[in-house]
Design a protein around this motif. Structure first.
Motif, mmCIF file in Angstrom:
data_model
loop_
_atom_site.group_PDB
_atom_site.id
_atom_site.type_symbol
_atom_site.label_atom_id
_atom_site.label_comp_id
_atom_site.label_asym_id
_atom_site.label_seq_id
_atom_site.Cartn_x
_atom_site.Cartn_y
_atom_site.Cartn_z
ATOM 1 N N ALA A 161 0.843 -1.193 0.000
ATOM 2 C CA ALA A 161 0.000 0.000 0.000
ATOM 3 C C ALA A 161 0.877 1.242 0.000
ATOM 4 C CB ALA A 161 -0.900 -0.001 1.231
ATOM 5 N N PRO A 162 0.505 2.291 -0.748
ATOM 6 C CA PRO A 162 1.301 3.524 -0.748
ATOM 7 C C PRO A 162 1.301 4.166 0.633
ATOM 8 C CG PRO A 162 -0.814 3.878 -1.820
ATOM 9 C CD PRO A 162 -0.700 2.407 -1.581
ATOM 10 N N PHE A 163 2.321 4.986 0.892
ATOM 11 C CA PHE A 163 2.452 5.546 2.239
ATOM 12 C C PHE A 163 1.273 6.439 2.611
ATOM 13 C CE2 PHE A 163 4.537 8.748 -0.393
ATOM 14 C CZ PHE A 163 4.086 9.941 0.144
ATOM 15 N N GLU A 164 0.540 6.959 1.592
ATOM 16 C CA GLU A 164 -0.656 7.739 1.904
ATOM 17 C C GLU A 164 -1.736 6.866 2.553
ATOM 18 O OE1 GLU A 164 0.959 9.422 -2.077
ATOM 19 O OE2 GLU A 164 0.670 7.462 -1.122
ATOM 20 N N THR A 165 -1.700 5.562 2.271
ATOM 21 C CA THR A 165 -2.665 4.625 2.847
ATOM 22 C C THR A 165 -2.144 4.039 4.154
ATOM 23 O OG1 THR A 165 -3.457 4.041 0.644
ATOM 24 C CG2 THR A 165 -3.957 2.501 2.425
ATOM 25 N N LEU A 166 -0.952 3.487 4.118
ATOM 26 C CA LEU A 166 -0.333 2.913 5.309
ATOM 27 C C LEU A 166 1.174 3.076 5.191
ATOM 28 C CD1 LEU A 166 -0.747 1.292 7.944
ATOM 29 C CD2 LEU A 166 -0.416 -0.789 6.589
ATOM 30 N N ASP A 167 1.720 3.963 5.988
ATOM 31 C CA ASP A 167 3.151 4.237 5.937
ATOM 32 C C ASP A 167 3.923 2.944 6.200
ATOM 33 O OD1 ASP A 167 5.863 5.107 6.639
ATOM 34 O OD2 ASP A 167 5.014 7.129 6.728
ATOM 35 N N PRO A 168 4.833 2.549 5.297
ATOM 36 C CA PRO A 168 5.561 1.285 5.470
ATOM 37 C C PRO A 168 6.480 1.277 6.686
ATOM 38 C CG PRO A 168 6.476 2.536 3.640
ATOM 39 C CD PRO A 168 5.205 3.229 4.041
ATOM 40 N N ARG A 169 6.733 2.434 7.275
ATOM 41 C CA ARG A 169 7.524 2.469 8.508
ATOM 42 C C ARG A 169 6.751 1.892 9.685
ATOM 43 N NH1 ARG A 169 9.297 8.670 8.336
ATOM 44 N NH2 ARG A 169 7.120 8.765 7.664
ATOM 45 N N ILE A 170 5.428 1.787 9.525
ATOM 46 C CA ILE A 170 4.596 1.132 10.535
ATOM 47 C C ILE A 170 4.677 -0.369 10.305
ATOM 48 C CG2 ILE A 170 2.265 0.843 11.443
ATOM 49 C CD1 ILE A 170 1.669 3.682 10.305
ATOM 50 N N LYS A 171 5.178 -1.090 11.282
ATOM 51 C CA LYS A 171 5.306 -2.551 11.127
ATOM 52 C C LYS A 171 4.001 -3.181 11.608
ATOM 53 C CE LYS A 171 8.816 -6.171 11.672
ATOM 54 N NZ LYS A 171 9.031 -6.389 10.238
ATOM 55 N N SER A 172 3.035 -3.165 10.728
ATOM 56 C CA SER A 172 1.719 -3.715 11.050
ATOM 57 C C SER A 172 1.617 -5.143 10.554
ATOM 58 C CB SER A 172 0.618 -2.861 10.413
ATOM 59 O OG SER A 172 0.494 -3.161 9.040
ATOM 60 N N THR A 173 0.545 -5.825 10.955
ATOM 61 C CA THR A 173 0.351 -7.200 10.505
ATOM 62 C C THR A 173 -0.356 -7.273 9.161
ATOM 63 O OG1 THR A 173 -1.696 -7.349 11.789
ATOM 64 C CG2 THR A 173 0.327 -8.141 12.847
ATOM 65 N N ASN A 174 -0.528 -6.142 8.478
ATOM 66 C CA ASN A 174 -1.129 -6.131 7.143
ATOM 67 C C ASN A 174 -0.070 -6.520 6.108
ATOM 68 O OD1 ASN A 174 -4.023 -4.807 7.292
ATOM 69 N ND2 ASN A 174 -2.713 -3.755 8.780
ATOM 70 N N TYR A 175 0.238 -7.791 6.045
ATOM 71 C CA TYR A 175 1.340 -8.277 5.217
ATOM 72 C C TYR A 175 0.877 -9.104 4.023
ATOM 73 C CZ TYR A 175 5.831 -6.900 7.190
ATOM 74 O OH TYR A 175 6.949 -6.196 7.536
#
Length: 320
Positions: A161-175
């Motif tokens: 997802a682009p950083f406008e949607t979910l910043d990749p610096r956030i280590k979320s479980t959306n993998y």
């Protein structure tokens, strides 16, 4: 023989049981096969969770403070409450590893938003987060034999997802995008995927950061080591490479936009990940990199990284 009481009653646990994995969930420890969370947990239903992965080597947890920094920042960015302070969480991680009696382990901490009264997304009335920490025997995103042989990458059209949607610096479980990248790569006979952002710049592999190494044709001592500076998870192993390059005076390390052209004209490429370490890349999209063998700079960085792990440099000791 050891005895403990779990939610399943009285169990006899052998040393082998412990070594297969121990899981901490909201104040209690369980064997790997006992661990459970509610199917109504927001993390399970909606992927509403953050996590961080650490490595344990020779009885040391590597760079735990850096991992905790990232975990707490991720939690703040998505407004998930971590139900304990850093000191307590550090002690939980240490105790989880101790219970396995493993000197080398794969350690993970997951914090979900918890269980809502109703399985409805985004109502904001979840009061108690779920915290999970587990330690199991070491795992690797790449076959360990490939550390010496080198890995093959394949470009993928799947994007995070682009950083406008979910910043990749956030280590979320959306993998899920990363999972699909890796499945695509493996189905194509490659070891790992190489992804690009919406503008065509390289971001990262499915589960790793990427570095390119270039020698100067005019001055062989002039070496440039480049890595993408946007659209990526800022990996702890990635940051460790910066430290090694500076300490060993291996060349100039740059964060910059990189394209497929930069990949194919590189003299060396390597990947970095907590799960497995550092891997040389010998081919991308069936095109050989350099001379098709792991490069000299990559080897130096790998050797120094594993020396750090072995000696406990930047590590916190588990067993006193």
């Amino acid at each position: 023989m050891y005895l403990r009481i779990s939610i399943f009653g009285l169990h006899q646990m052998t040393k082998n049981d412990y070594s297969k994995g121990v899981v901490y969930i909201n104040g209690n420890f369980f064997l790997k096969h006992e661990a459970q969370i509610s199917v109504f947990d927001q993390g399970f239903i909606f992927g509403d969770a953050i996590f961080d992965t650490l490595t344990v080597s020779n009885g040391y947890i590597f760079k735990i403070n850096e991992h905790l920094d990232r975990l707490y920042k991720s939690a703040k960015a998505v407004d998930i409450h971590i139900p304990c302070d850093r000191k307590k969480l550090t002690n939980i991680m240490i105790e989880t590893v101790k219970k396995t009696r493993l000197k080398d382990a794969y350690l993970k901490c997951i914090v979900t938003r918890g269980v809502n009264e109703k399985p409805v997304m985004g109502k904001g009335d979840v009061s108690n987060s779920t915290i999970v920490v587990f330690a199991v025997p070491p795992v690797s995103i790449i076959d360990s034999k490939k550390i010496n042989m080198g890995v093959n990458l394949i470009s993928t059209s799947i994007k995070r997802a682009p950083f406008e949607t979910l910043d990749p610096r956030i280590k979320s479980t959306n993998y899920l995008p990363n999972m699909l990248m890796r499945r695509q790569a493996i189905a194509s006979g490659a070891d790992e995927a190489l992804s690009y952002d919406q503008n065509g710049y390289i971001t990262e592999a499915g589960a790793a950061n990427i570095f390119l190494v270039n020698y100067s044709t005019l001055n062989p001592k002039n070496i440039v080591i480049s890595t993408p500076d946007r659209g990526i998870l800022e990996g702890i192993t990635r940051n460790t490479v910066f430290d090694i390059v500076e300490k060993k005076n291996l060349g100039e390390c740059l964060k910059k936009n990189l394209t497929r052209y930069d990949v194919f004209t590189s003299d060396e490429i390597f990947l970095t990940s907590t799960a497995g370490g550092i891997f040389p890349v010998i081919a991308v999209d069936n095109i050989g990199i350099g001379d098709g063998k792991p490069g000299k700079i990559t080897k130096i960085i790998i050797d120094n990284y594993y020396e750090m792990l072995k000696t406990g440099t930047h590590g916190i000791q588990v067993y006193n």
